[in-house]
Each structure stands twice: as C-alpha cells, then as structure tokens.
Design an enzyme around this catalytic site. Structure first.
Site, short mmCIF file in Angstrom:
data_model
loop_
_atom_site.label_atom_id
_atom_site.label_comp_id
_atom_site.label_asym_id
_atom_site.label_seq_id
_atom_site.Cartn_x
_atom_site.Cartn_y
_atom_site.Cartn_z
N ASN A 12 0.87 -1.18 0.00
CA ASN A 12 0.00 0.00 0.00
C ASN A 12 0.90 1.22 0.00
O ASN A 12 1.48 1.56 1.02
CB ASN A 12 -0.90 -0.05 1.25
CG ASN A 12 -1.76 1.20 1.39
OD1 ASN A 12 -1.81 2.04 0.48
ND2 ASN A 12 -2.44 1.33 2.51
N TRP A 13 1.00 1.85 -1.17
CA TRP A 13 1.93 2.99 -1.30
C TRP A 13 1.38 4.25 -0.62
O TRP A 13 2.10 5.24 -0.50
CB TRP A 13 2.22 3.27 -2.77
CG TRP A 13 2.96 2.17 -3.49
CD1 TRP A 13 3.35 0.94 -2.99
CD2 TRP A 13 3.41 2.19 -4.86
NE1 TRP A 13 4.00 0.22 -3.94
CE2 TRP A 13 4.06 0.95 -5.11
CE3 TRP A 13 3.33 3.13 -5.89
CZ2 TRP A 13 4.62 0.64 -6.36
CZ3 TRP A 13 3.89 2.82 -7.13
CH2 TRP A 13 4.54 1.59 -7.35
N LYS A 14 0.11 4.23 -0.26
CA LYS A 14 -0.55 5.39 0.35
C LYS A 14 -0.35 6.63 -0.54
O LYS A 14 -0.29 6.49 -1.76
CB LYS A 14 -0.05 5.59 1.79
CG LYS A 14 -0.19 4.29 2.61
CD LYS A 14 -0.01 4.47 4.08
CE LYS A 14 -0.17 3.12 4.78
NZ LYS A 14 -0.04 3.19 6.22
N HIS A 97 -9.43 1.04 4.99
CA HIS A 97 -8.16 1.24 5.70
C HIS A 97 -8.40 2.16 6.90
O HIS A 97 -9.21 3.09 6.82
CB HIS A 97 -7.12 1.84 4.75
CG HIS A 97 -5.74 1.79 5.33
ND1 HIS A 97 -5.31 2.68 6.28
CD2 HIS A 97 -4.72 0.92 5.12
CE1 HIS A 97 -4.06 2.37 6.62
NE2 HIS A 97 -3.68 1.31 5.94
N GLU A 99 -6.78 4.53 8.00
CA GLU A 99 -6.54 5.95 7.72
C GLU A 99 -7.78 6.59 7.06
O GLU A 99 -8.08 7.76 7.29
CB GLU A 99 -5.29 6.11 6.84
CG GLU A 99 -4.03 5.86 7.66
CD GLU A 99 -2.85 5.29 6.90
OE1 GLU A 99 -2.85 5.32 5.66
OE2 GLU A 99 -1.92 4.81 7.57
N GLU A 167 -5.00 -4.89 10.60
CA GLU A 167 -3.97 -3.87 10.79
C GLU A 167 -4.25 -3.11 12.09
O GLU A 167 -5.07 -2.17 12.09
CB GLU A 167 -3.97 -2.87 9.63
CG GLU A 167 -3.69 -3.49 8.29
CD GLU A 167 -3.15 -2.45 7.30
OE1 GLU A 167 -2.03 -2.65 6.81
OE2 GLU A 167 -3.83 -1.44 7.06
N GLY A 173 3.03 2.21 10.86
CA GLY A 173 4.05 3.26 10.75
C GLY A 173 4.80 3.56 12.04
O GLY A 173 5.48 4.58 12.14
N SER A 213 3.82 -2.21 10.26
CA SER A 213 5.26 -2.30 10.49
C SER A 213 5.86 -3.65 10.08
O SER A 213 6.77 -4.15 10.74
CB SER A 213 5.60 -1.98 11.96
OG SER A 213 5.23 -0.64 12.26
N GLY A 234 3.05 -1.08 4.25
CA GLY A 234 3.05 0.34 3.94
C GLY A 234 4.46 0.81 3.61
O GLY A 234 4.94 0.64 2.49
N GLY A 235 5.13 1.41 4.59
CA GLY A 235 6.43 2.05 4.37
C GLY A 235 7.44 1.19 3.61
O GLY A 235 8.09 1.66 2.67
P1 13P Z 1 3.31 0.37 7.64
O1 13P Z 1 3.83 -0.91 7.00
O2 13P Z 1 4.01 1.59 7.17
O3 13P Z 1 3.24 0.24 9.13
O4 13P Z 1 1.80 0.55 7.13
C1 13P Z 1 0.91 -0.50 7.21
C2 13P Z 1 -0.32 -0.15 6.47
O5 13P Z 1 -1.08 0.72 6.88
C3 13P Z 1 -0.58 -0.84 5.19
O6 13P Z 1 -1.88 -0.62 4.75
#
Ligand code: 13P
Length: 251
Positions: A12-14, A97, A99, A167, A173, A213, A234-235
């Site tokens: 997920n590149w956000k 998600h 977020e 998640e 993050g 993470s 994510g990251g």
């Molecule tokens: P991180 O891997 O950056 O913690 O993010 C997880 C995430 O929200 C994937 O959708």
C-alpha cells in the site's frame, strides 16, 4: 473444502510518489517478481495507476486501488469507482483502511458498500480492520475486530473475491508490532467469526493478511503463523528491495 491458501504480499503505497517514482518502483518490483514465490500486489495512489499498470504489463504483479466509491459513476467529486479501477487494469482494491476510517469517518456500512462495489466490478476487495491502542489496552481487540469484520464483509462475499487485512492502528508506521502469539490469536478469532457468518468454506479459504510495520526482519516470523496468509505493507513497500525481501522471507 479447504484449498491451500496462496500467500499474498501487498504494498500500500498510500499518498507517496510522483509519476517517475511510481514507474521506477513498479519496474523494480516487476523485475524481482518471478523469484518471490508468492502473489504480489501493489496499490499506488490513483494518479499513478495508469503509469504503474504500464510498468507492470507482462509481469505477474497485480495492481490495486486504495479506495473506491460505492457508485458506478456520478456527481462524486474526487472519488473513483471500482469500474474505473477495473478499466485501468486493477484486480484489487483496498477498502476500509484505518486511515480512511479515521480521516474520512468511514463506517462499517460504508466500507461494506465499497466492498460490494468492488465485487460488482469484478475486483477482489481487501477489507481492512484493526483496533486502536486504547481498545487493545482495554481488552477489547477481539470484540472490536470481530464487529468490524461482521459489519464490513458483504453478505455474498466469497473467499475468491475477498481478502481481510488485520492492521492494528497502533502498529501502522510505528515500528511496533503485536507479538506473534497475539497476531495468531486474533487471526484465528477472525477466521472463526467469518466461518460462523459466511460458512466454513469461506472461513477455511479466505486469506487473512497482517499489516502494521511489516519489514524484511520480522516477515518470516509473522508470515509463518498458521492463520496469516500474507502482508499488507506500507512504508517498506516503497523500497523495492525491502518489499521483495518481505516476499522472499514469506514463502
Ligand atoms: P506500515 O507498514 O508503514 O506500518 O503501514 C501499514 C499499512 O497501513 C498498510 O496498509
């Protein structure tokens, strides 16, 4: 009947990357995909989807959106429909998600409508759930996640068109993760919840991803758990080497 669940590693590149970044990252992921030993998916921001679709063309890496609107089309400024995602070349879309639940006040009902839209368009919905730190500290993680799963997964969902991603909000993050025991326990709980609601076949075959993470260094342990069928990253998905290392460590 239970069939072996194929491991899915999703990025997920956000809201990250410009066109050149997206192309470079997608090309690097595509170049390493044949050695991954599992299914790979990348979910770039909407503005990069066409570029990334072209960069992934001919590779085994799947493409997904990060959100969709419940309707097919219409007066919904700033939104994108599941049909539009499919038209660009997506096979998946993330919905619910944390977020989006936090930033845009998305409810389980809305998330379920988005997942239904994904299914209508022939996409696999990656439905996200997860508790906050306060909810975990209060011993409510199972209850919160169970309720989100029941409210967010459409009645007619199948294991073929639905993936559920656990998640925990406090692990996103932050570099913190639940213990492997806690991840296995809540994944097993989710599988029981969906089995009761949608039947044993759905429960046995639906893929449950862990997100929060995930890094190359913790992937082996987390992805080796019985009821974990992949990761939503994510990251670390923004660095092709790390994303591919997570996949390699998950096989
Ligand atoms: P991180 O891997 O950056 O913690 O993010 C997880 C995430 O929200 C994937 O959708």
């Amino acid at each position: 009947m239970a069939t072996p669940r194929v491991m899915l590693i999703a990025g997920n590149w956000k809201m990250n990357g410009l066109v050149d970044d997206g192309r470079t990252l997608a090309q690097a992921v595509a170049a390493g995909a044949s050695e991954a030993g599992c299914e790979l998916l990348v979910c770039p921001p909407a503005g990069l989807l066409s570029t990334v679709a072209a960069a992934l063309s001919g590779s085994a890496v799947a493409l997904g959106g990060q959100d969709c609107h419940p309707e097919v089309s219409g007066a919904h400024t700033g939104d994108i429909s599941a049909e539009m995602l499919s038209d660009i070349g997506c096979g998946f879309v993330i919905v619910g998600h944390s977020e989006r639940r936090a930033d845009h006040g998305e409810s389980d009902d809305l998330v379920r409508a988005k997942a239904e839209a994904a299914h209508r368009a022939g996409l696999t919905a990656v439905i996200c759930v997860g508790e906050t730190e306060a909810e975990r500290d209060a011993g409510q993680a199972d209850a919160v996640v169970g309720k989100q799963v029941l409210g967010s997964v459409p009645e007619n969902a199948t294991a073929a068109n639905t993936v559920i991603a656990y998640e925990p909000v406090w692990a996103i993050g932050t570099g913190r993760t639940p213990t492997p025991e806690d991840v296995q326990a809540i994944h097993s709980h989710m599988r029981n919840v969906v089995s009761e609601r949608h039947g044993g076949e759905f429960g046995a075959n639906v893929r449950l991803l862990y997100g929060g993470s995930v890094k190359p260094g913790n992937a082996t342990e987390l992805m080796g758990l019985e009821d974990v069928d992949g990761a939503l990253v994510g990251g670390a998905s923004l660095v092709a080497e790390d994303f591919l290392a997570i996949a390699a460590n998950s096989g």
